[in-house]
Design a protein around this motif. Structure first.
Motif, PDB file in Angstrom:
ATOM      1  N   SER A   3      37.557  28.652  39.685  1.00  0.00           N
ATOM      2  CA  SER A   3      38.030  29.200  40.961  1.00  0.00           C
ATOM      3  C   SER A   3      39.060  30.297  40.775  1.00  0.00           C
ATOM      4  O   SER A   3      39.337  31.060  41.705  1.00  0.00           O
ATOM      5  CB  SER A   3      38.627  28.081  41.819  1.00  0.00           C
ATOM      6  OG  SER A   3      39.748  27.505  41.165  1.00  0.00           O
ATOM      7  N   GLN A   4      39.634  30.398  39.566  1.00  0.00           N
ATOM      8  CA  GLN A   4      40.627  31.450  39.309  1.00  0.00           C
ATOM      9  C   GLN A   4      39.987  32.766  38.888  1.00  0.00           C
ATOM     10  O   GLN A   4      40.691  33.762  38.745  1.00  0.00           O
ATOM     11  CB  GLN A   4      41.617  30.972  38.236  1.00  0.00           C
ATOM     12  CG  GLN A   4      42.536  29.864  38.717  1.00  0.00           C
ATOM     13  CD  GLN A   4      43.410  29.319  37.613  1.00  0.00           C
ATOM     14  OE1 GLN A   4      42.985  28.502  36.779  1.00  0.00           O
ATOM     15  NE2 GLN A   4      44.652  29.765  37.580  1.00  0.00           N
ATOM     16  N   THR A  25      38.014  36.081  39.756  1.00  0.00           N
ATOM     17  CA  THR A  25      37.917  36.858  40.990  1.00  0.00           C
ATOM     18  C   THR A  25      36.998  38.049  40.768  1.00  0.00           C
ATOM     19  O   THR A  25      36.804  38.509  39.635  1.00  0.00           O
ATOM     20  CB  THR A  25      39.297  37.366  41.440  1.00  0.00           C
ATOM     21  OG1 THR A  25      39.868  38.183  40.397  1.00  0.00           O
ATOM     22  CG2 THR A  25      40.228  36.210  41.740  1.00  0.00           C
ATOM     23  N   ALA A  26      36.440  38.538  41.863  1.00  0.00           N
ATOM     24  CA  ALA A  26      35.588  39.722  41.802  1.00  0.00           C
ATOM     25  C   ALA A  26      36.378  40.878  41.205  1.00  0.00           C
ATOM     26  O   ALA A  26      37.533  41.114  41.555  1.00  0.00           O
ATOM     27  CB  ALA A  26      35.089  40.090  43.195  1.00  0.00           C
ATOM     28  N   ASN A  80      37.043  41.012  37.930  1.00  0.00           N
ATOM     29  CA  ASN A  80      37.445  40.596  36.578  1.00  0.00           C
ATOM     30  C   ASN A  80      36.427  41.088  35.556  1.00  0.00           C
ATOM     31  O   ASN A  80      35.216  41.010  35.780  1.00  0.00           O
ATOM     32  CB  ASN A  80      37.525  39.074  36.475  1.00  0.00           C
ATOM     33  CG  ASN A  80      38.820  38.489  37.002  1.00  0.00           C
ATOM     34  OD1 ASN A  80      38.871  37.331  37.363  1.00  0.00           O
ATOM     35  ND2 ASN A  80      39.877  39.271  37.056  1.00  0.00           N
ATOM     36  N   SER A 134      38.108  48.309  44.299  1.00  0.00           N
ATOM     37  CA  SER A 134      38.859  47.363  45.124  1.00  0.00           C
ATOM     38  C   SER A 134      40.345  47.692  45.178  1.00  0.00           C
ATOM     39  O   SER A 134      41.019  47.362  46.149  1.00  0.00           O
ATOM     40  CB  SER A 134      38.657  45.942  44.598  1.00  0.00           C
ATOM     41  OG  SER A 134      39.066  45.855  43.238  1.00  0.00           O
TER      42      SER A 134
END
Length: 912
Positions: free
Chosen positions: A748-749, A751-752, A754, A875
């Protein structure tokens, strides 16, 4: 199609301004709206200039892309719906477009109902629209002869949808360039659908393109017959308002001088005008399509209000930059007559103030004039939109502070050596500190790192520098030691602190346990032993309770390749022989880590296969087995593949292991189907999986490392990634995940965005490492180091040893000297641990528009054949002018910009 304002005469000036704000219709950002209500006989009813009440249109919801523009024009009385509907997706007719242009121009006073008889017989329009069309003919916006030849066999002239070509003609004629357009009729437009443009329209299209007033759509097409929706037309006229000096009776633009509950005060032509506002008043800003809030309206900014003193129906921030000027000097004294005296350089100057002037200290807190001491550096801020240039604020920039107070830590900046506190009065203060700052808690000396936001403190300041900080309560901290015991009810922990002393700590209800290689570890996974227990780092909260336990070292002993002699399931005693046939006895328990060929190993499942002769790998402390692994695979490098003798040899550690096979084993390679032994070579890293009896090869998995960019994290620990613009997905729930600094993380850590290096065992991810990405400008370079200026302004010199890759202009080079000063680069580690610099592509363009929905920008095309004018934004795109950081929304049409792209995605925009 994009239109711009470029006029001189008033009537033509206004019409072209109307058309100026239009964006590419195909992209949904075009601006057009309509204003008709349908009646019987296919005619459109007359629309009066009546302000639209809140919520007039049930089909325009909050957040709709054109909400801002539809309601602004509705409140201005320029458009109206029918029966509570606006019908934003309906096509606009020619009579509506002409009427909207005249009403937007505020030229309805020039209408003459008697002139309606001058319309050609085939130009049938609704009775309400006749005066508007007649006036458009008089102004030369439409050509009577040309319109008389239009095919009206299927629909009347007025009800005919307004096409892009027709709007282009309307625009060019409004610019009084009809002759210039006709002179270019024999020239190709350069669009792919040139043949679809009428011969009489080509010149208008050519001229509109050459004047940078019109653009094509997808596929380098003009789409001359394309229609325009009501929502697009509303946006079109709304954006055009900023390009014309046309005024409306209920629209006021001025500068904000007062913001009270329920009221906004504007200064307009030197006079104050008050407007009542309430919770239903819609707020917008010029550069955004979505609603803003009342807090986005700031003093001394330029604001437009639609409505009356009785109530503001619509509020828009036109220019968010406060219109103030500043003078900095040394405060001398206050004078009679509401004046102060300051020294500006060597000059003595006086400035007036009144009851509205704000006095502010260096921390932004309100003070009184009497609180300002002589020789303080102050800044006098005056508004610039009136001849009075009233003083709006007097701010203390620096003054001598000596005090003691109680407060709460708000923020600690170790880089700037400042600490922000909220004092006992509730005001925020910021002070510098140096290495002499004394920090204590219960007679213990602490460090700056122990100061956390929210900590209650007492502090003293001398000459504006923090001298002492005394913590009034416990703080979060970390300690290290050897884990000795976990209490029977798992509420306490005993450890031997580095230095030798035993200490006991209370555990929080669910302390976090971090053990490298064990996902979702618990207290049961920890090794406790007075001599060989886990080396741990404990995180303690302000109540001195353990919130986190991270294993940083284990002192267990390995024993590989042992052979089972016997196992007693009742006593859990395992007897084995090592490689030298020496016997050992170990005890298994509920804490023993188990590994055999299953995803969910259990002790009962292991016991069923601990038969005589089974090969195991062990780790142990004393006689306690910490882990038991049934050897069902070997990891190493291929040293030999003997297809004749049907055996494979693998070098594992310092030992060569040879395993036969009876049938050809399965060969598994990531991203390769139908692999065989012929795809393997000597030196390849592999995992050889054995059959159930540990005697033959069942499968050979090639161990590979690949690099990806994370696109999305999906359900059940599945991630979607891309590499070279190709996307794929896989599960990482069984993989060991580590962050940029090597710390253990959970799926869950991720992220998009990475960048990750994934180690595959065949097709199965076994390890995922987040790769640090540094985006920066090269400011210096030599054979062994690179100096980089990152987007946050920080500069660092990076020593580079070992292999290096510089990817530049499609080539991969192996020397740092391939980099040049000024290059924008992405610095990462490649899969082979080499340092990689990818040089960003550079383009100089003119800005056109920003598409917030698609998160992309459009730039001006260099030629009509240029299709490379739409770019996706990263982003965290860095937009700046010099050292000033900007937002992409602040860019304006025709701004000269330099783009820096990686894989055709913009990472940096530099405004010239």
């Amino acid at each position: 199609m994009t239109f711009k304002y470029n006029h001189t005469s008033h009537s033509k000036k206004v019409v072209s301004a109307v058309l100026a704000g239009m964006m590419a219709l195909s992209a949904g950002g075009a601006a057009m709206a309509a204003e008709s209500t349908e009646t019987g006989q296919g005619q459109t009813a007359a629309i009066t200039n009546t302000a639209a009440p809140t919520g007039l249109f049930s089909d325009i919801k909050v957040g709709y892309w054109a909400e801002k523009h539809v309601y602004k024009l509705a409140y201005q009385g320029i458009l109206l719906g029918n029966n509570g509907l606006f019908r934003p997706g309906d096509a606009v007719t020619q009579q509506e477009a002409v009427t909207m242009a005249i009403r937007f121009m505020n030229q309805e006073g020039q209408l003459n109902t008697d002139t309606a008889a001058a319309l050609p017989t085939n130009m049938e329009v609704g009775n309400y629209f006749k005066p508007y069309v007649a006036l458009a003919l008089q102004l030369g916006l439409i050509d009577k002869t040309e319109e008389s030849t239009v095919d009206v066999s299927k629909t009347s002239w007025g009800q005919k949808p307004a096409s892009r070509e027709w709007i282009t003609k309307l625009l060019i004629r409004s610019l009084d360039k009809d002759a210039e357009a006709k002179a270019q009729n024999n020239q190709s437009t350069g669009f792919a659908d040139n043949a679809s443009i009428s011969e009489s329209g080509k010149g208008y299209v050519n001229l509109a393109v050459s004047l940078d007033l019109a653009k094509g759509v997808e596929g380098n097409k003009f789409n001359p017959t394309g229609s325009v929706t009501r929502a697009q037309l509303a946006t079109f006229f709304s954006r055009g308002e900023s390009l014309t000096d046309t005024t409306y009776p209920n629209t006021t633009t001025g500068y904000v001088t007062g913001l009270k509950d329920g009221q906004i005060t504007l200064v307009v032509d030197g006079k104050a005008v008050n407007f009542t506002v309430n919770s239903s008043t819609p707020y917008f800003t010029k550069d955004s399509e979505t609603r803003a809030s009342a807090t986005d309206v700031k003093l001394y900014t330029k604001v437009m209000v639609v409505g009356s003193a009785a109530g503001a129906s619509y509020v828009e921030v036109v220019d968010a930059t406060p219109q103030v000027e500043s003078v900095e000097g040394t405060f001398a004294r206050s004078l009679s007559g509401n004046k102060i005296g300051i020294f500006v350089g060597e000059n003595y100057e006086t400035y007036s103030y009144d009851e509205a002037t704000a006095f502010i200290d260096q921390n932004g807190n309100a003070i009184k004039l009497s609180d300002i001491t002589a020789d303080s550096i102050i800044e006098v801020q005056r508004e610039t939109f009136s001849t009075d240039k009233k003083t709006v604020a007097i701010c203390v920039k620096s003054g001598i502070v000596n005090k003691s107070d109680n407060g709460v830590i708000a923020e600690v900046s170790t880089s700037g050596k400042t600490i922000k506190l909220v004092n006992a009065a509730g005001a925020t203060e910021q002070f510098a500190y140096n290495d002499n700052l004394l920090i204590t808690y219960q007679n213990r000396i602490m460090s700056v790192a122990d100061l956390k936001a929210g900590s209650a403190v007492k502090y003293t300041v001398k000459d504006s520098v923090l001298q002492t900080i005394t913590l009034s309560q416990g703080v979060e901290q970390s300690v290290r030691g050897t884990l000795v015991e976990i209490g029977g009810n798992q509420s306490t922990l005993t450890f031997k602190r580095e230095g030798g002393s035993l200490e006991a700590k209370l555990l929080t209800e669910k302390p976090e346990v971090i053990i490298n290689g064990i996902q979702d570890a618990t207290l049961n996974d920890l090794i406790t032993d007075a001599t060989n227990g886990d080396q741990v780092e404990l995180s303690l909260n302000s109540d001195d309770q353990v919130t986190r336990i991270q294993v940083i070292g284990r002192q267990m002993e390995p024993m590989n390749g042992v052979t089972v002699v016997s196992y007693n399931s009742k006593t859990k005693v395992l007897t084995v022989l090592d490689n030298n046939k020496k016997p050992f006895v170990f005890t298994l328990d509920e804490k023993t880590k188990l590994d055999y060929n299953t995803t969910k190993p259990t002790l009962a499942g292991l016991e069923s296969i601990l038969n005589d002769g089974r090969k195991l790998d062990l780790t142990y402390v004393g006689t306690r087995a910490l882990s038991v692994k049934v050897i069902y695979k070997y990891e190493g490098t291929i040293s030999n593949i003997d297809t004749t003798g049907r055996k494979i040899s693998v070098l594992s550690g310092n030992q060569t292991i040879t395993v036969p096979y009876t049938t050809l084993p399965t060969v598994e390679i990531y991203n390769k189907s139908g692999a065989s032994l012929g795809d393997l070579k000597i030196g390849d890293k592999v995992t050889v999986t054995l059959g159930a009896n540990q005697d033959v090869v069942q499968k050979v998995s090639l161990n590979t490392v690949a690099q990806f960019e994370v696109v999305a994290l999906e359900a059940n620990s599945r991630i979607r990634v891309k590499s070279d613009l190709l996307t794929s997905q896989f599960y990482v729930d069984q993989a060991v995940l580590t962050g940029e600094s090597g710390q253990t993380i959970t799926p869950s850590q991720l992220t998009a965005g990475n960048l990750i290096n994934v180690t595959f065992e065949g097709a199965t991810p076994k390890a995922v490492q987040v790769v640090k990405r540094t985006l920066a400008e090269v400011t210096a370079v030599d054979a062994s180091s690179v100096t980089l200026k990152q987007f946050n302004g920080q500069t660092e010199t990076v020593p580079v040893s070992g292999s290096v890759k510089v990817v530049k202009s499609g080539s991969t080079l192996t020397s740092l000297t391939s980099l040049t000063v000024g290059d924008r680069v992405e610095m990462t580690k490649d899969t082979d641990n080499s340092t990689r610099f990818r040089v960003l592509t550079v383009m100089s363009k003119q800005f056109w528009s920003y598409d917030g929905v698609g998160n992309q920008i459009l730039v001006k095309r260099e030629t009509t054949a240029d299709t490379n004018y739409r770019f996706a934004l990263g982003s965290s795109v860095f937009v700046h002018q010099g050292d000033n950081t900007l937002s992409v929304q602040s860019l304006r049409d025709n701004d000269n910009i330099v783009l820096y792209l990686l894989n055709n995605v913009i990472l940096e925009i530099q405004k010239q």
